[in-house]
Enzyme design. Sequence first.
Site, PDB file in Angstrom:
ATOM      1  N   GLU A 150      -1.940  -6.454   7.903  1.00 13.37           N
ATOM      2  CA  GLU A 150      -0.655  -6.263   8.112  1.00 13.37           C
ATOM      3  C   GLU A 150      -0.191  -7.047   9.570  1.00 13.37           C
ATOM      4  O   GLU A 150      -1.165  -7.594  10.248  1.00 13.37           O
ATOM      5  CB  GLU A 150      -0.280  -4.708   8.733  1.00 13.37           C
ATOM      6  CG  GLU A 150       0.998  -4.269   8.962  1.00 13.37           C
ATOM      7  CD  GLU A 150       2.373  -4.822   8.159  1.00 13.37           C
ATOM      8  OE1 GLU A 150       2.478  -6.056   8.039  1.00 13.37           O
ATOM      9  OE2 GLU A 150       2.817  -3.732   7.621  1.00 13.37           O
ATOM     10  N   HIS A 204       0.721  -5.574   2.608  1.00 16.12           N
ATOM     11  CA  HIS A 204       1.445  -4.567   3.512  1.00 16.12           C
ATOM     12  C   HIS A 204       2.837  -5.153   3.571  1.00 16.12           C
ATOM     13  O   HIS A 204       3.237  -6.325   2.956  1.00 16.12           O
ATOM     14  CB  HIS A 204       0.789  -4.549   4.789  1.00 16.12           C
ATOM     15  CG  HIS A 204      -0.444  -4.456   4.872  1.00 16.12           C
ATOM     16  ND1 HIS A 204      -1.152  -3.087   5.507  1.00 16.12           N
ATOM     17  CD2 HIS A 204      -1.632  -5.221   4.632  1.00 16.12           C
ATOM     18  CE1 HIS A 204      -2.517  -3.158   5.224  1.00 16.12           C
ATOM     19  NE2 HIS A 204      -2.904  -4.240   4.790  1.00 16.12           N
ATOM     20  N   ARG A 219      -5.963   1.279   4.027  1.00 11.18           N
ATOM     21  CA  ARG A 219      -4.822   2.016   3.371  1.00 11.18           C
ATOM     22  C   ARG A 219      -4.442   0.888   1.926  1.00 11.18           C
ATOM     23  O   ARG A 219      -4.165   1.291   0.973  1.00 11.18           O
ATOM     24  CB  ARG A 219      -3.732   2.033   4.089  1.00 11.18           C
ATOM     25  CG  ARG A 219      -3.104   0.778   4.983  1.00 11.18           C
ATOM     26  CD  ARG A 219      -2.175   1.158   5.977  1.00 11.18           C
ATOM     27  NE  ARG A 219      -1.619   0.102   6.893  1.00 11.18           N
ATOM     28  CZ  ARG A 219      -2.329  -0.460   7.808  1.00 11.18           C
ATOM     29  NH1 ARG A 219      -3.401  -0.170   8.279  1.00 11.18           N
ATOM     30  NH2 ARG A 219      -1.365  -1.240   8.478  1.00 11.18           N
ATOM     31  N   HIS A 253       0.856  -1.246  -0.032  1.00  9.55           N
ATOM     32  CA  HIS A 253       0.081  -0.028   0.003  1.00  9.55           C
ATOM     33  C   HIS A 253       0.749   1.377  -0.108  1.00  9.55           C
ATOM     34  O   HIS A 253       1.914   1.238   0.401  1.00  9.55           O
ATOM     35  CB  HIS A 253      -1.072   0.053   1.205  1.00  9.55           C
ATOM     36  CG  HIS A 253      -0.299   0.213   2.554  1.00  9.55           C
ATOM     37  ND1 HIS A 253       0.011   1.453   2.972  1.00  9.55           N
ATOM     38  CD2 HIS A 253       0.332  -0.848   3.530  1.00  9.55           C
ATOM     39  CE1 HIS A 253       0.941   1.182   4.285  1.00  9.55           C
ATOM     40  NE2 HIS A 253       0.893  -0.010   4.341  1.00  9.55           N
TER      41      HIS A 253
END
Length: 213
Positions: A101, A196, A74, A23
């Site tokens: 993440e 992520h 995100r 991201h």
Amino acid sequence: MNTNTNQTTHQRTGRVPVVLIRHAQSQWNRENRFTGWADPPLTDAGIAKAHAAGHRLHEQGYVFDAAYSSRLRRAVTTLDSLLEELGQNEIPREQAWQLNERHYGTLTGLDKGEAIKHHGEAQVWRWRRGYHDRAGALTRDDPRHSCHDPLCHDIDPPALPDVENLAETRARVMRYWQSEIEPRIRRGERLLISAHGNTLRALIMALANMSEE
């Protein structure tokens, strides 16, 4: 994967393109804070970067059959921007918490510089980059815990992490990869995945058969 390889090359060699995108810049990235499963938005600069990446993929002729992201906005917003630039908003999409993440536990929300002052640079580095090291676990009554997040209310509570190291992140991601993504690759589908830094580190480590070292 390398986005310099154009679609014609993929068709000629028979290779299936699977593009992995980390991201773009989030608000907490800009503020130098540990993010993990927290859900700050992209900055304006991050949105612009995501659109630029999508434009690059469009220039290279990439076409996708489906797309994946984590549930965190995100990664979702990054994927939105990519697909908009590609003109492929209508392809099937999946938001998977398993692509979230790495969970940073009690580090969540802390300024990284302040963490270094309190715990020392070597310890913080081990928490960030060690394979087996993990920070302190969040308790379930901590408002930062994912059990309080509406994004996670459909997840079996015992499956929600209190903290993770990279090994645990890898195990989580690979279970999803093997059960949901790998079969689509074997069918020849072309996939775009927005996730992520640690998620992708763990995934690439497994796919490339890298050692812990």
